[in-house]
Design a protein around this motif. Structure first.
Motif, PDB file in Angstrom:
ATOM      1  N   ALA A   1       0.824  -1.202   0.000  1.00  0.00           N
ATOM      2  CA  ALA A   1       0.000   0.000   0.000  1.00  0.00           C
ATOM      3  C   ALA A   1       0.862   1.258   0.000  1.00  0.00           C
ATOM      4  CB  ALA A   1      -0.923  -0.001   1.219  1.00  0.00           C
ATOM      5  N   LEU A   2       1.951   1.259   0.766  1.00  0.00           N
ATOM      6  CA  LEU A   2       2.831   2.427   0.836  1.00  0.00           C
ATOM      7  C   LEU A   2       3.550   2.670  -0.489  1.00  0.00           C
ATOM      8  CD1 LEU A   2       4.370   1.800   4.368  1.00  0.00           C
ATOM      9  CD2 LEU A   2       2.824   3.661   3.751  1.00  0.00           C
ATOM     10  N   VAL A   3       4.053   1.591  -1.095  1.00  0.00           N
ATOM     11  CA  VAL A   3       4.761   1.721  -2.374  1.00  0.00           C
ATOM     12  C   VAL A   3       3.826   2.249  -3.453  1.00  0.00           C
ATOM     13  CG1 VAL A   3       5.854   0.386  -4.232  1.00  0.00           C
ATOM     14  CG2 VAL A   3       6.529   0.004  -1.853  1.00  0.00           C
ATOM     15  N   GLU A   4       2.608   1.731  -3.480  1.00  0.00           N
ATOM     16  CA  GLU A   4       1.649   2.180  -4.492  1.00  0.00           C
ATOM     17  C   GLU A   4       1.233   3.623  -4.239  1.00  0.00           C
ATOM     18  OE1 GLU A   4      -0.429  -2.061  -5.766  1.00  0.00           O
ATOM     19  OE2 GLU A   4      -1.457  -0.729  -4.350  1.00  0.00           O
ATOM     20  N   ALA A   5       1.016   3.993  -2.979  1.00  0.00           N
ATOM     21  CA  ALA A   5       0.624   5.366  -2.659  1.00  0.00           C
ATOM     22  C   ALA A   5       1.722   6.366  -3.000  1.00  0.00           C
ATOM     23  CB  ALA A   5       0.268   5.481  -1.170  1.00  0.00           C
ATOM     24  N   ALA A   6       2.973   5.921  -2.931  1.00  0.00           N
ATOM     25  CA  ALA A   6       4.094   6.799  -3.267  1.00  0.00           C
ATOM     26  C   ALA A   6       4.337   6.884  -4.761  1.00  0.00           C
ATOM     27  CB  ALA A   6       5.363   6.302  -2.567  1.00  0.00           C
ATOM     28  N   GLY A   7       3.564   6.111  -5.552  1.00  0.00           N
ATOM     29  CA  GLY A   7       3.695   6.162  -7.004  1.00  0.00           C
ATOM     30  C   GLY A   7       4.950   5.485  -7.527  1.00  0.00           C
ATOM     31  N   ILE A   8       5.499   4.540  -6.766  1.00  0.00           N
ATOM     32  CA  ILE A   8       6.747   3.885  -7.175  1.00  0.00           C
ATOM     33  C   ILE A   8       6.480   2.690  -8.068  1.00  0.00           C
ATOM     34  CG2 ILE A   8       8.743   2.577  -6.291  1.00  0.00           C
ATOM     35  CD1 ILE A   8       8.567   4.387  -3.787  1.00  0.00           C
ATOM     36  N   ALA A   9       5.513   1.875  -7.737  1.00  0.00           N
ATOM     37  CA  ALA A   9       5.183   0.674  -8.506  1.00  0.00           C
ATOM     38  C   ALA A   9       3.787   0.231  -8.114  1.00  0.00           C
ATOM     39  CB  ALA A   9       6.197  -0.436  -8.237  1.00  0.00           C
ATOM     40  N   SER A  10       3.257  -0.734  -8.856  1.00  0.00           N
ATOM     41  CA  SER A  10       1.942  -1.279  -8.546  1.00  0.00           C
ATOM     42  C   SER A  10       1.938  -2.773  -8.842  1.00  0.00           C
ATOM     43  CB  SER A  10       0.846  -0.572  -9.362  1.00  0.00           C
ATOM     44  OG  SER A  10       1.076  -0.766 -10.748  1.00  0.00           O
ATOM     45  N   GLY A  11       0.902  -3.449  -8.332  1.00  0.00           N
ATOM     46  CA  GLY A  11       0.780  -4.881  -8.588  1.00  0.00           C
ATOM     47  C   GLY A  11       1.935  -5.671  -8.008  1.00  0.00           C
ATOM     48  N   ALA A  12       2.398  -6.665  -8.780  1.00  0.00           N
ATOM     49  CA  ALA A  12       3.467  -7.549  -8.314  1.00  0.00           C
ATOM     50  C   ALA A  12       4.759  -6.786  -8.053  1.00  0.00           C
ATOM     51  CB  ALA A  12       3.705  -8.655  -9.341  1.00  0.00           C
ATOM     52  N   GLU A  13       5.026  -5.747  -8.850  1.00  0.00           N
ATOM     53  CA  GLU A  13       6.263  -4.993  -8.675  1.00  0.00           C
ATOM     54  C   GLU A  13       6.289  -4.217  -7.361  1.00  0.00           C
ATOM     55  OE1 GLU A  13       6.885  -2.511 -12.037  1.00  0.00           O
ATOM     56  OE2 GLU A  13       7.095  -4.171 -13.462  1.00  0.00           O
ATOM     57  N   ALA A  14       5.126  -3.933  -6.804  1.00  0.00           N
ATOM     58  CA  ALA A  14       5.058  -3.122  -5.583  1.00  0.00           C
ATOM     59  C   ALA A  14       5.549  -3.869  -4.355  1.00  0.00           C
ATOM     60  CB  ALA A  14       3.621  -2.641  -5.349  1.00  0.00           C
ATOM     61  N   VAL A  15       5.650  -5.190  -4.435  1.00  0.00           N
ATOM     62  CA  VAL A  15       6.092  -5.957  -3.261  1.00  0.00           C
ATOM     63  C   VAL A  15       7.552  -6.381  -3.372  1.00  0.00           C
ATOM     64  CG1 VAL A  15       3.775  -6.798  -2.814  1.00  0.00           C
ATOM     65  CG2 VAL A  15       5.315  -8.158  -4.235  1.00  0.00           C
ATOM     66  N   SER A  16       8.248  -5.896  -4.387  1.00  0.00           N
ATOM     67  CA  SER A  16       9.646  -6.279  -4.562  1.00  0.00           C
ATOM     68  C   SER A  16      10.541  -5.548  -3.565  1.00  0.00           C
ATOM     69  CB  SER A  16      10.112  -5.972  -5.987  1.00  0.00           C
ATOM     70  OG  SER A  16      10.157  -4.572  -6.199  1.00  0.00           O
ATOM     71  N   THR A  17      11.710  -6.131  -3.322  1.00  0.00           N
ATOM     72  CA  THR A  17      12.690  -5.496  -2.445  1.00  0.00           C
ATOM     73  C   THR A  17      13.155  -4.173  -3.032  1.00  0.00           C
ATOM     74  OG1 THR A  17      13.439  -7.662  -1.669  1.00  0.00           O
ATOM     75  CG2 THR A  17      14.926  -5.813  -1.323  1.00  0.00           C
ATOM     76  N   GLN A  18      13.285  -4.137  -4.345  1.00  0.00           N
ATOM     77  CA  GLN A  18      13.729  -2.905  -5.004  1.00  0.00           C
ATOM     78  C   GLN A  18      12.747  -1.762  -4.781  1.00  0.00           C
ATOM     79  OE1 GLN A  18      13.507  -5.904  -6.408  1.00  0.00           O
ATOM     80  NE2 GLN A  18      15.644  -6.455  -6.837  1.00  0.00           N
ATOM     81  N   ALA A  19      11.443  -2.080  -4.832  1.00  0.00           N
ATOM     82  CA  ALA A  19      10.427  -1.050  -4.607  1.00  0.00           C
ATOM     83  C   ALA A  19      10.475  -0.550  -3.172  1.00  0.00           C
ATOM     84  CB  ALA A  19       9.045  -1.605  -4.939  1.00  0.00           C
ATOM     85  N   MET A  20      10.688  -1.455  -2.227  1.00  0.00           N
ATOM     86  CA  MET A  20      10.785  -1.064  -0.827  1.00  0.00           C
ATOM     87  C   MET A  20      11.994  -0.153  -0.605  1.00  0.00           C
ATOM     88  SD  MET A  20      11.179  -3.502   2.559  1.00  0.00           S
ATOM     89  CE  MET A  20      12.893  -3.940   2.169  1.00  0.00           C
ATOM     90  N   ASP A  21      13.131  -0.524  -1.192  1.00  0.00           N
ATOM     91  CA  ASP A  21      14.349   0.288  -1.055  1.00  0.00           C
ATOM     92  C   ASP A  21      14.153   1.675  -1.674  1.00  0.00           C
ATOM     93  OD1 ASP A  21      15.571  -1.838   0.188  1.00  0.00           O
ATOM     94  OD2 ASP A  21      16.651  -2.512  -1.602  1.00  0.00           O
ATOM     95  N   GLU A  22      13.424   1.717  -2.787  1.00  0.00           N
ATOM     96  CA  GLU A  22      13.182   2.994  -3.452  1.00  0.00           C
ATOM     97  C   GLU A  22      12.268   3.884  -2.595  1.00  0.00           C
ATOM     98  OE1 GLU A  22      13.313   6.006  -6.413  1.00  0.00           O
ATOM     99  OE2 GLU A  22      14.619   4.321  -5.861  1.00  0.00           O
ATOM    100  N   LEU A  23      11.279   3.276  -1.957  1.00  0.00           N
ATOM    101  CA  LEU A  23      10.403   4.041  -1.065  1.00  0.00           C
ATOM    102  C   LEU A  23      11.219   4.660   0.061  1.00  0.00           C
ATOM    103  CD1 LEU A  23       7.626   4.923   0.071  1.00  0.00           C
ATOM    104  CD2 LEU A  23       7.521   2.699   1.229  1.00  0.00           C
ATOM    105  N   TYR A  24      12.084   3.876   0.652  1.00  0.00           N
ATOM    106  CA  TYR A  24      12.904   4.372   1.763  1.00  0.00           C
ATOM    107  C   TYR A  24      13.822   5.495   1.284  1.00  0.00           C
ATOM    108  CZ  TYR A  24      16.197   4.342   5.664  1.00  0.00           C
ATOM    109  OH  TYR A  24      16.990   4.715   6.720  1.00  0.00           O
TER     110      TYR A  24
END
Length: 411
Positions: free
Chosen positions: A284-307
């Motif tokens: 939910a946080l990754v998608e709300a930040a506009g970084i990724a959606s769907g399957a890509e939103a749960v990747s480690t890379q997406a989490m690191d990008e959010l941080y």
């Protein structure tokens, strides 16, 4: 009237052995036989006999005798948990992968393996087969080093019954799953449980392992109460009361991720609207930040990008985190008012945001809880942040030995 069951000598001896092991595990300092006799209420003669049995079976070991300038007589010999004989195995299936871990009775990590993978909608049979294949080399390593596996635990992100059924794990897409059908479960006979509750067990000093070998302090005592929040794609929780997890009448207590903060909010996978995890879960946080959606939103890379974006002050990332934090505070404050604890441990994904975020959470909670004029809430980061549920599962396995040591001793 049914006859009362009598307690025989083996029952009493087993109980006393368990008490001695538990006392050593929970102690912040080394204990001699005399110290243990005083702490447990056992006579010195009984303590001597049981201590010899524990030494013989490599449950405890003797340290160097200690002398004191203020006492006379024989120097006392400190006793501690021995290493290299008894092991617990932890197993975990989570939304972002699966793993296996072996833990010594003294708390030493023996071996571990983890596979990162997107587990959403994965087929249970294949996942358990993969976990079985991951566990077998670890078991072989234990056997080659003359360890005896005394028990195992299995951490799952959902509701688990006492008769080994997974009622639901919505973020995996699994429902009404009979765990006993899998070869891995039949072979290791693990105690299965919710991952948040097992992660909470790993935070309790002395639950099954000693304090840190380096002598470091822990902000918790073995009998403290606290609220543990497990944050990932989903959000779980556990209430620990005086050193024991409160599981509820049916084993389902602590599901804070499905407390609704907005009945008109986003639809959650559980079917309700506005659940905490739809605002504060990792996807939910990754998608709300506009970084990724769907399957890509749960990747480690997406989490690191959010941080990274949050650290740099990116507006959308900051807003997503702030909204998630608001939702977390609402649910945690309500939980504190209901269960009456003064300590919160923020585990999982949110712990990566560091102590400053914990301080913000703590400050706001202390303005919102009903007992704020009498009780100060503290928010802590977990002492065991990496795979705590996996470690907690191994600790559950070790408890089988601690609670019934005679059942594992050779005649």
């Amino acid at each position: 009237m049914a006859a009362l069951r009598s307690i025989n000598q083996d029952d009493l001896r087993n109980h006393n052995l368990s008490v001695i092991i538990d006392t050593i595990l929970r102690s912040t300092t080394a204990l001699s036989r005399a110290d243990l006799a005083k702490a447990t209420g056992l006579t010195k003669a009984t303590m001597s006999l049981l201590g010899a049995l524990l030494l013989e079976n490599r449950v405890i070991r003797e340290g160097e005798p200690e002398t004191s300038q203020t006492t006379y007589g024989r120097p006392s010999t400190p006793l501690s948990i021995a290493r290299g004989r008894w092991a617990g195995v932890g197993l975990q299936i989570n939304t972002d992968g699966y793993g296996c871990l072996a833990l010594d009775l003294d708390g030493t990590l023996i071996d571990s393996a983890w596979v990162d993978d997107d587990m959403r909608e994965a087929e249970p049979d294949q996942v358990f087969a993969n976990l079985d294949a991951l566990a077998k080399p670890i078991e072989a390593n234990l056997g080659g080093r003359n360890y005896r596996v005394v028990g195992a635990g299995l951490a799952l992100p959902g509701l688990v019954t006492d008769d080994m059924r997974l009622l639901m794990a919505r973020n995996l897409g699994w429902e009404r799953l009979d765990l006993s059908r899998f070869d891995l479960v039949r072979r290791l006979d693990p105690t299965a449980g919710n991952e948040a509750r097992l992660a909470a067990l790993a935070q309790i000093p002395g639950f099954a392992t000693q304090r840190p070998a380096d002598g470091g302090d822990t902000p918790l005592s073995p009998t403290d109460s606290f609220l543990y929040i497990s944050t990932d794609i989903g959000i779980g929780g556990a209430v620990v009361r005086r050193g024991a997890v409160e599981v509820g009448d049916h084993g389902f207590a602590g599901e804070l991720g499905h407390a609704s903060v907005d009945l008109n909010g986003p639809t959650c996978r559980c079917g309700r609207r506005g659940c905490l995890e739809t605002y504060a879960g990792r996807r939910a946080l990754v998608e709300a930040a506009g970084i990724a959606s769907g399957a890509e939103a749960v990747s480690t890379q997406a989490m690191d990008e959010l941080y990274r974006r949050w650290q740099q002050g990116d507006d959308k990332a900051v807003d997503a985190i702030d909204r998630g934090l608001d939702a977390m505070i609402s649910v945690i404050a309500t939980a504190i008012n209901i269960v009456d604890v003064d300590t919160v441990i923020l585990g999982g994904f949110w712990s990566h945001f560091g102590g400053n975020l914990a301080q913000r959470l703590q400050s706001r909670l202390n303005r919102l809880t009903l007992g704020r004029t009498a009780v100060t809430v503290r928010v802590l980061m977990p002492s065991l942040a990496e795979y705590p549920a996996l470690r907690g599962a191994a600790l559950v396995g070790l408890r089988r030995f601690i609670d019934n040591p005679l059942g594992f001793f050779e005649e």
